[in-house]
Design a protein around this motif. Sequence first.
Motif, PDB file in Angstrom:
ATOM      1  N   ARG A  32       0.843  -1.201   0.000  1.00 40.52           N
ATOM      2  CA  ARG A  32       0.000   0.000   0.000  1.00 40.52           C
ATOM      3  C   ARG A  32       0.879   1.252   0.000  1.00 40.52           C
ATOM      4  O   ARG A  32       1.021   1.901  -1.022  1.00 40.52           O
ATOM      5  N   ASP A  33       1.540   1.557   1.099  1.00 35.81           N
ATOM      6  CA  ASP A  33       2.369   2.769   1.118  1.00 35.81           C
ATOM      7  C   ASP A  33       3.570   2.587   0.186  1.00 35.81           C
ATOM      8  O   ASP A  33       3.971   3.515  -0.526  1.00 35.81           O
ATOM      9  N   HIS A  53       4.065   4.663  12.463  1.00 31.17           N
ATOM     10  CA  HIS A  53       4.199   4.573  11.005  1.00 31.17           C
ATOM     11  C   HIS A  53       5.061   5.761  10.603  1.00 31.17           C
ATOM     12  O   HIS A  53       4.579   6.882  10.533  1.00 31.17           O
ATOM     13  N   HIS A  87       7.819   7.947   8.300  1.00 34.33           N
ATOM     14  CA  HIS A  87       8.416   8.190   6.990  1.00 34.33           C
ATOM     15  C   HIS A  87       9.844   8.693   7.173  1.00 34.33           C
ATOM     16  O   HIS A  87      10.229   9.169   8.241  1.00 34.33           O
ATOM     17  N   ASN A 130       9.405   4.524   3.800  1.00 32.28           N
ATOM     18  CA  ASN A 130       8.919   4.215   5.147  1.00 32.28           C
ATOM     19  C   ASN A 130      10.041   3.545   5.943  1.00 32.28           C
ATOM     20  O   ASN A 130      11.078   3.194   5.379  1.00 32.28           O
TER      21      ASN A 130
HETATM   22 ZN    ZN Z   1       2.516   6.597   5.064  1.00 32.46          ZN
END
Ligand code: ZN
Length: 516
Positions: free
Chosen positions: A15-16, A204, A206, A240
């Motif tokens: 997804r990311d 989560h 980055h 990420n």
């Molecule tokens: Zn993200």
Amino acid sequence: MAATDHLVIFDTTLRDGEQSPGATMNKAEKLRIAKALEKLKVDVIEAGFAIASQGDFEAVKSIAENIKDSTVCSLARVLDADVDRAAEAIRPAERGRIHTFIATSPIHMKHKLQMAPDEVIEQAVRAVKRARSHVDDVEFSCEDAGRSELDFLCRIIEAAIDAGARTINIPDTVGYAIPEQFGDTIAQLLNRIPNADKAIFSVHCHNDLGLAVANSLAAVTNGARQVECTINGLGERAGNASLEEIVMAVRTRQDLFNVDTRIDTQHIVPASRLVSTITGFPVQPNKAIVGANAFAHESGIHQDGVLKHRETYEIMRAQDVGWHTNSLVLGKHSGRNAFRTRLLELGIQFDTETELNEAFTRFKALADLKHEIFDEDLQAIASDTLHDEEPGRYGLVCMRVNSETGVMPNARITLMIDGKEHTVEAEGSGPVDATFKAIESLVDSGCNLQLYSVNAITSGTDAQGEVTVRLERGGRIVNGVGSDTDVIIASAKAYVEALNLINCSSLRRHPQVADV
Ligand code: ZN
Ligand code: KIV
């Protein structure tokens, strides 16, 4: 802190990671990666953003149908339609999760959402309740939590837990946090929110300042018990937090972290290779854990130390993360059954016998050229075969390239364009340049070449070269990947694949744009 708490590993490569420009994957590729993640024993696989497009929905659903040992999750904004679509996509899963989110920072609420803080809380609560009407396992994220006010985070998180969220995720969406400060934010949230004990707190992060892993680990030290991460650190912009770095850090420094994961670390390097092959994002040689140099000792002093006693310079064993599992698997005389069996062991399953036969023909041709076939070669054969099953406008029929000292390189190339063969010749500053110029003289794509990279799939001069070509047109970016024992042919294959992708890639919704 308890002796060893379980740290939930939530992988968002599909997804990311896929939000990385050019990292778009098709359904079959996503399923292959999902199977590698299941083998790795990740707890949760975020399989996609179901409402983004029909293709994304189908991919999440197919992963939900096929994955048994990991929870399968779909992302959803706080819109009813998003939540319902996510629920529909994950319905076949043995264990399914809906992950809903809304932005909570003043800058996002004012300029992106154009909503008052109370309205944001109301939308979050509605979405969590709606998600709970579909599944028990609901995660709520405060997008841009890294720049949100602590008091507001406390209010919205308490309300989301009351509404039924069982995981609360604190994203540092723009990679702004600094470890000590981010760890302190997690500690304060856990202390101040009265119902915090009813949910697992997740992070989560980055990597815009290169601190995604450090911030995640600071959060774990302060009580976070889920980390969201991706293979090779793939993800939007600078990426990420990288799964392999998080997992190996908490394992290597158990004395500091006191948490355990379920990850079967020997599958880390194969999973990294697979993600790199499919997305066309090469892994830098000095990348921790999975880079080609991660366990190579260049300096004589280090080599001497390692030979006398490995732990003088090594804090992890290369075998523990899946290096040197590069065993010879098949050769020229291997039959169709051995080929099929090894593919199945690698999680590769073709839908039809025709596909399998085609892959087997490629395997035989390759075995004639290089004799020793490794798992990485099989992955590349599978990628080539699955791409050919989705025929695009263009196909490489044949090519010949002349390269000689003192003479301008020349390429003669035959392409299939809309079912008709065309042949053309062009010169260039090198053989690759001549090849790309020849292709362009036929297709006139109007694309900008953003990246050209070559990697050897295995070692040795007979190894296949894997080429990535990144093209951009009108803001849309795609990666084409091609492999061959001849790197010029691999380059042409990659270029043609990128052209096909840029022509057919359809518009998808991006989860983090404002249409709430
Ligand atoms: Zn993200
Ligand atoms: O970075 C982010 O905030 C996200 C959320 C959608 C979880 O990816």
